[in-house]
Scaffold this active site. Structure first.
Site, PDB file in Angstrom:
ATOM      1  CG  HIS A   1      22.612  17.807  -1.539  1.00  0.00           C
ATOM      2  ND1 HIS A   1      21.412  18.291  -2.047  1.00  0.00           N
ATOM      3  CD2 HIS A   1      23.464  18.870  -1.524  1.00  0.00           C
ATOM      4  CE1 HIS A   1      21.532  19.575  -2.315  1.00  0.00           C
ATOM      5  NE2 HIS A   1      22.761  19.952  -2.015  1.00  0.00           N
TER       6      HIS A   1
ATOM      7  CE  LYS B   1      21.378  20.568   5.070  1.00  0.00           C
ATOM      8  NZ  LYS B   1      22.821  20.762   5.101  1.00  0.00           N
ATOM      9  CB  THR B   2      19.868  13.108   9.372  1.00  0.00           C
ATOM     10  OG1 THR B   2      21.284  13.027   9.129  1.00  0.00           O
ATOM     11  CG2 THR B   2      19.121  12.468   8.214  1.00  0.00           C
TER      12      THR B   2
ATOM     13  CE  LYS C   1      17.031  24.073   1.485  1.00  0.00           C
ATOM     14  NZ  LYS C   1      18.265  24.736   0.977  1.00  0.00           N
TER      15      LYS C   1
ATOM     16  CB  THR D   1      30.240  23.589  -2.917  1.00  0.00           C
ATOM     17  OG1 THR D   1      28.892  23.090  -2.873  1.00  0.00           O
ATOM     18  CG2 THR D   1      30.254  24.845  -3.786  1.00  0.00           C
TER      19      THR D   1
ATOM     20  NE  ARG E   1      27.740  28.483  -2.084  1.00  0.00           N
ATOM     21  CZ  ARG E   1      27.080  27.363  -1.843  1.00  0.00           C
ATOM     22  NH1 ARG E   1      27.660  26.399  -1.169  1.00  0.00           N
ATOM     23  NH2 ARG E   1      25.839  27.209  -2.258  1.00  0.00           N
TER      24      ARG E   1
ATOM     25  CG  HIS F   1      22.705  18.503  -5.981  1.00  0.00           C
ATOM     26  ND1 HIS F   1      23.714  18.200  -5.102  1.00  0.00           N
ATOM     27  CD2 HIS F   1      22.792  19.843  -6.204  1.00  0.00           C
ATOM     28  CE1 HIS F   1      24.397  19.286  -4.811  1.00  0.00           C
ATOM     29  NE2 HIS F   1      23.855  20.310  -5.451  1.00  0.00           N
TER      30      HIS F   1
ATOM     31  CG  ASP G   1      17.970  28.067  -4.178  1.00  0.00           C
ATOM     32  OD1 ASP G   1      17.662  27.509  -5.248  1.00  0.00           O
ATOM     33  OD2 ASP G   1      18.886  27.664  -3.448  1.00  0.00           O
TER      34      ASP G   1
ATOM     35  CD  GLN H   1      22.893  30.771 -11.989  1.00  0.00           C
ATOM     36  OE1 GLN H   1      23.420  30.818 -10.877  1.00  0.00           O
ATOM     37  NE2 GLN H   1      21.668  30.312 -12.169  1.00  0.00           N
TER      38      GLN H   1
ATOM     39  CE  LYS I   1      25.061  27.761   1.152  1.00  0.00           C
ATOM     40  NZ  LYS I   1      23.800  27.382   0.542  1.00  0.00           N
TER      41      LYS I   1
END
Length: 407
Positions: free
Chosen positions: A46, A231-232, A228, A41, A87, A49, A193, A172, A83
């Site tokens: 990141h 992230k910044t 989490k 996506t 998406r 992953h 998740d 899935q 989410k």
């Protein structure tokens, strides 16, 4: 020889397992084919992953065979897990481009030579399915009542869950069945998740093939407060150096909270656990050494030793206020660029902010310094005289650095 299940457990990876004793026994007696799915996506992996790729590497080093599954088909639906809204729909061309980026990045962490690992894309089987035969063969094994109890669906029921997304769990689950049939895959792994989706796939194999299949989830990369990580203020921490520079990447890990150092060393490096515990036990000023080790080791894995060394030297130079010698993000400007340029224009040009409005708020809140001088005037002009020896250093907040060179 230690069982890789125990290695993952000791390092803090394992969150849930469908059959813990059976999975451990399986790892101990044979080479296990397992998979993790990654929906493309975005055009880069990141740090969330990255944790899963590190786990795959541990398993491969122990003699097991990973399948890195690109979700070229499932990305066209979108995973509702975690989410609050649906998406964004991606075009097939964007999905394919993102998939190629994922594959290029992963080759640096796993051995894909023949027999050692498999690259697969669920678009190969999902995009050509015929709807009626599919729901007759697969859909009949899924209980709607049970699906609605899954956390990934429950959290979306109030705002609305589209039928498109409702299919994701079935897709899935079918991936697991298809990989079992094609490659003898017996185990699916993923972030915590993904628990509901993983057990749905293992259950589908038991129902359709009458064979045992297993699932296991990893802890999500969170701080000691449960937030989490990765992230910044400017967004996610990416593995692509063009999206997150090696220096910014290094700085992120160099600045983690003291309480998170040992956890990150265990999950994101291959240092022996004795060394991880020793570094994690350091206190006071000494914990900064452990943070340097963490930042260097993770940056080395992702960007290579040369870039890790440059980032470390640059960070040390900044903290010691010595000469800069590294890979701090840099923007070059000319004298003509500076004609009438104010601080807000410079912040936009260096991409430290997305707009002049964001820059205005940052300056007014005291969040910008140039060469250690706080800038409070939103009309502050940038001229050739602003540069010392042809460069200046912008500091955004406490941890963001950006060098500007006059050329």
């Amino acid at each position: 020889m230690s069982n890789v299940f125990d290695v993952l457990k000791e390092r803090g990876f394992i969150q849930q397992a469908t059959h813990e004793d059976e999975i451990r026994e399986l790892f101990g007696k044979e080479s296990v084919t397992f998979y993790i799915g990654f929906d493309p996506t975005a055009d880069s992996l990141h740090v969330g992953h990255f944790l899963q790729v590190i786990a795959m590497s541990h398993l491969q080093k122990a003699g097991h065979r990973p399948i890195f599954l690109i979700g070229g088909g499932t990305a066209m639906i979108g995973d509702p897990s975690g989410k609050t809204d649906m998406r964004k729909m991606l075009t097939p061309e964007t999905i394919q481009h993102n998939a190629n980026c994922f594959l290029d990045q992963t080759k640096g962490f796993l051995d894909f030579s023949e027999g050692n690992a498999i690259m697969a894309n669920n678009a190969d089987w999902l995009l050509n399915l015929q709807y009626i035969p599919f729901i007759r063969e697969v859909g009949r094994h899924f209980s709607v009542n049970r699906m609605l109890t899954a956390e990934c669906f429950k959290s979306r029921m109030e705002k609305g869950l589209s039928f498109l997304e409702f299919n994701y769990m079935i897709m899935q689950g079918y991936d697991f069945l298809e990989l079992y049939r094609r490659h003898g895959c017996r185990l699916q792994l993923g972030g915590d998740d993904q628990w509901s989706n993983i057990i749905a796939g293992a259950d589908l194999i038991r129902r359709v093939e009458g064979e045992a299949a297993y699932g296991m989830t990893f802890t999500l990369l969170t701080t000691s407060e449960g937030k989490k990580m990765g992230k910044t203020e400017s967004g996610a921490i990416w593995l692509n150096p063009e999206k997150t520079s090696p220096f910014e990447f290094y700085q992120y890990w160099r600045n983690v909270d003291d309480k998170d150092v040992e956890k990150c060393l265990a999950l994101l490096t291959f240092l022996p656990m004795d060394e991880v515990r020793r570094l994690g036990s350091l206190e006071g000023a000494e914990i900064n050494h452990a943070k340097e080790v963490l930042a260097f080791e993770v940056t080395k894995l992702v960007h290579g030793e040369e870039e890790a060394t440059k980032a470390q030297e640059a960070a040390r130079s900044l903290f010691s206020k010595g000469p800069l010698a590294g890979s701090v993000p840099t923007t070059e400007v000319t004298v003509s660029d500076l004609d009438g340029m104010d601080i807000l224009g410079l912040l936009v040009k260096t991409e430290l902010v997305a707009s002049r409005g964001e820059g205005r708020r940052l300056v007014q809140q005291g969040g910008i310094t140039i060469d250690d001088v706080k800038i409070n005037d939103i009309g502050h002009l940038i001229t050739p005289e602003s540069f010392t020896d042809g460069s200046l250093m912008i500091k955004k907040g406490k941890k963001g650095f950006h060098q500007v060179k006059l050329v």
